[in-house]
Design a protein around this motif. Sequence first.
Motif, PDB file in Angstrom:
ATOM      1  N   UNK A 129      50.604  32.199  41.190  1.00  0.00           N
ATOM      2  CA  UNK A 129      49.136  32.221  41.129  1.00  0.00           C
ATOM      3  C   UNK A 129      48.598  30.935  41.740  1.00  0.00           C
ATOM      4  N   UNK A 130      47.777  31.069  42.767  1.00  0.00           N
ATOM      5  CA  UNK A 130      47.191  29.887  43.412  1.00  0.00           C
ATOM      6  C   UNK A 130      45.836  29.518  42.816  1.00  0.00           C
ATOM      7  N   UNK A 131      45.008  30.504  42.539  1.00  0.00           N
ATOM      8  CA  UNK A 131      43.792  30.224  41.765  1.00  0.00           C
ATOM      9  C   UNK A 131      43.293  31.470  41.065  1.00  0.00           C
ATOM     10  N   UNK A 132      42.585  31.247  39.956  1.00  0.00           N
ATOM     11  CA  UNK A 132      42.078  32.305  39.079  1.00  0.00           C
ATOM     12  C   UNK A 132      40.688  31.849  38.674  1.00  0.00           C
ATOM     13  N   UNK A 133      39.665  32.441  39.296  1.00  0.00           N
ATOM     14  CA  UNK A 133      38.307  31.912  39.134  1.00  0.00           C
ATOM     15  C   UNK A 133      37.290  33.040  39.014  1.00  0.00           C
ATOM     16  N   UNK A 134      36.113  32.666  38.512  1.00  0.00           N
ATOM     17  CA  UNK A 134      34.963  33.586  38.539  1.00  0.00           C
ATOM     18  C   UNK A 134      34.004  33.125  39.626  1.00  0.00           C
ATOM     19  N   UNK A 135      33.073  34.011  39.956  1.00  0.00           N
ATOM     20  CA  UNK A 135      32.119  33.722  41.036  1.00  0.00           C
ATOM     21  C   UNK A 135      30.704  33.886  40.478  1.00  0.00           C
ATOM     22  N   UNK A 136      30.129  32.757  40.091  1.00  0.00           N
ATOM     23  CA  UNK A 136      28.861  32.775  39.360  1.00  0.00           C
ATOM     24  C   UNK A 136      27.657  33.119  40.236  1.00  0.00           C
ATOM     25  N   UNK A 137      27.797  33.046  41.543  1.00  0.00           N
ATOM     26  CA  UNK A 137      26.628  33.238  42.414  1.00  0.00           C
ATOM     27  C   UNK A 137      26.234  34.705  42.563  1.00  0.00           C
ATOM     28  N   UNK A 138      27.091  35.620  42.088  1.00  0.00           N
ATOM     29  CA  UNK A 138      26.778  37.047  42.243  1.00  0.00           C
ATOM     30  C   UNK A 138      26.071  37.565  40.990  1.00  0.00           C
ATOM     31  N   UNK A 139      24.869  38.118  41.178  1.00  0.00           N
ATOM     32  CA  UNK A 139      24.069  38.487  40.018  1.00  0.00           C
ATOM     33  C   UNK A 139      23.613  39.935  39.985  1.00  0.00           C
ATOM     34  N   UNK A 140      24.280  40.816  40.756  1.00  0.00           N
ATOM     35  CA  UNK A 140      23.810  42.206  40.817  1.00  0.00           C
ATOM     36  C   UNK A 140      24.125  42.996  39.550  1.00  0.00           C
ATOM     37  N   UNK A 141      25.029  42.478  38.707  1.00  0.00           N
ATOM     38  CA  UNK A 141      25.331  43.179  37.458  1.00  0.00           C
ATOM     39  C   UNK A 141      25.400  42.162  36.326  1.00  0.00           C
ATOM     40  N   UNK A 142      25.657  42.653  35.114  1.00  0.00           N
ATOM     41  CA  UNK A 142      25.742  41.737  33.966  1.00  0.00           C
ATOM     42  C   UNK A 142      27.143  41.131  33.815  1.00  0.00           C
ATOM     43  N   UNK A 143      28.040  41.453  34.748  1.00  0.00           N
ATOM     44  CA  UNK A 143      29.364  40.831  34.822  1.00  0.00           C
ATOM     45  C   UNK A 143      29.452  39.973  36.080  1.00  0.00           C
ATOM     46  N   UNK A 144      30.196  38.888  36.000  1.00  0.00           N
ATOM     47  CA  UNK A 144      30.526  38.098  37.188  1.00  0.00           C
ATOM     48  C   UNK A 144      31.904  38.551  37.701  1.00  0.00           C
ATOM     49  N   UNK A 145      32.076  38.627  39.020  1.00  0.00           N
ATOM     50  CA  UNK A 145      33.392  38.999  39.529  1.00  0.00           C
ATOM     51  C   UNK A 145      34.425  37.903  39.275  1.00  0.00           C
ATOM     52  N   UNK A 146      35.674  38.328  39.168  1.00  0.00           N
ATOM     53  CA  UNK A 146      36.808  37.416  38.975  1.00  0.00           C
ATOM     54  C   UNK A 146      37.810  37.683  40.093  1.00  0.00           C
ATOM     55  N   UNK A 147      38.377  36.619  40.648  1.00  0.00           N
ATOM     56  CA  UNK A 147      39.399  36.783  41.677  1.00  0.00           C
ATOM     57  C   UNK A 147      40.653  35.990  41.321  1.00  0.00           C
ATOM     58  N   UNK A 148      41.774  36.525  41.759  1.00  0.00           N
ATOM     59  CA  UNK A 148      43.052  35.822  41.671  1.00  0.00           C
ATOM     60  C   UNK A 148      43.678  35.800  43.047  1.00  0.00           C
TER      61      UNK A 148
END
Length: 449
Positions: A284-303
Motif C-alpha cells: 500500500x503506497x497511500x490510503x486517503x480521502x478526497x475532501x474536495x468532492x462534494x456531490x454526495x454526503x460521502x467523500x471518495x476514498x482511494x488506495x
Amino acid sequence: RLHLVTWNVGTASPPPDVTSLLQLNSLGPTVDMYVIGLQEVNSRITNFLSDLAFDDPWSIFFMTVLSPLGYIKLSSVRMQGLLLLLFVKHVHLPFIRDIHTHYTRTGLYGYWGNKGGVTVRMSLYGHTVCFMNCHLPAHMENTEQRLDDFEKILEMQFEEENIPSTLDHDVLFCFGDLNFRIADYGIHFVRESINNKRYNLLWEKDQLNMAKKKEAFLQEFIEGPLQFKPTYKFDLYSDVYDTSEKRRKPAWTDRILWRVKNLCQHASKEGKFTEEEQTISVTLNNYISHMSYGISDHKPVTGTFGLELKPLLSHPLVTLNPEGEWSAEHDVLISYSAAPELPSSAWDWIGLFKVAFRHVNDYVTYAWVEDDEISSNKDSKQVYMSAAEIPDMGGEFLLCYYSNNLQSIVGISQPFQIQPNRTLIGKDLTQEENSWMQKPDNLESHDEF
C-alpha cells in the motif's frame, strides 16, 4: 501500480473534474490499472433501463477521461446502484485473461439489488486477482447484518467451471460503502477527536476494527491506517459534517481491504517465505480521502498499491504487425503469429483501433482471421483488410487480436500511422476550387464572402 477508488456518489452526476481523484497529476510512476467502485449510482428504473442499453453516464465519463491517456475499459459490472469499472494500460492487455463478472444481491433477503456486491476476476500475468465492490446495510444497530452479508458476498461462487472461489484467488480486494460505524462514543467526542485530528482515539470503537478481532473470515484481510477524517456524513458541497435534524455521527463507512492468499496460508506455518516462494506481493503506497468532492454526503476514498508479480505469463499468445504503408488507397495486410497454446477459433478477429480507443468494441473495422486469411506458413499468417474500411483521414492506430474462446485481447501491435488518402484529399481540393469559381454574383469581394 494499481489505483483503487471507492465512492458512494449518492445518485449524483459525475463532477466536472477528477484529476486529483485519479492522481492524474502525480509525479510518481503512472498507474497501470484503475479499479473504480461506485455505490448509489442513479438507479431509478428509467435510468437503469437506458443504462442497460447504453453505457451509463459514469462509465462514459471515466472512459472519456482515461482513454486519451492510453487506458481502455477492460471490464465492468453493474447491479442497480453498484458499479465496478476496470481500466488498464494497453501494454498489459495480452497478459490479462479469464475475465469473469458476478453480482450478489443481499437487499430484501437477496431479492433486491440495492445492497450486495459486484465482482470482477481475472488472470493477471498468470496470477488470479479478484475485485469486489460492496454496499452493506446502513445504520448503527445493523452490525451483525453487515457482517452476515459481507460473509455471504465473500462466499459467492462464479458460475463458470474451473474458476476459483473468491477467497481462493491469489489477491482479493474488497472495498465499498461497508457502512461500519463508530460505536459507543457520543457525537461530541467523535467530532472533537476529528477536529483535533486525533483519529486514533476512535479506531478501537470502529465496528470493522472490532469485528476483525473476533470474526475469523475478516482476520486475513489487511487495511491501511485510517489517518484521514471519517468520510460520512457531510452536507452536500461542503466539508461540514451533517447539520440536518438527524445529525448523523461521522464514520469511516468507505473502506478498502485486501487479502493475499499465500500469506494467509503461510500464517499458520512456521518460518518465512523465501523469495522464490513469494510470487506475488501487495504494497500500500497511500490510503486517503478526497475532501474536495462534494456531490454526495460521502467523500471518495482511494488506495494506491504496488503489485509485485513474478510473471507466470511473459509472452503474448499472438504477435501482430501491419505490413507496408497503410492508407485507404489500397487493400492492406496484417501479419501475425500465434503461440501453439492459443485456443484458436473461427470467430477470432483482428480489429483496427484508434490509439485512444475506449473498450474492445470500439474498433474502426475488423478482419476475420480465417475468412480473410490470404497466406499461411508454420511461422506466420497474413490477413487482409479492404481499402474501403480504412479511414480516409489517416492518423495513429493499432491492431488487436481478439480470442473468442478466451473472450479477451491476446495480442496488440505497436501504434502505427495510416497515411491520409491522397486521392480523396486531391478530390476535396478540386471541389473547393470549383465551389469558389461558382461564387454567386452578389458576393463581389473576399471580405463580403
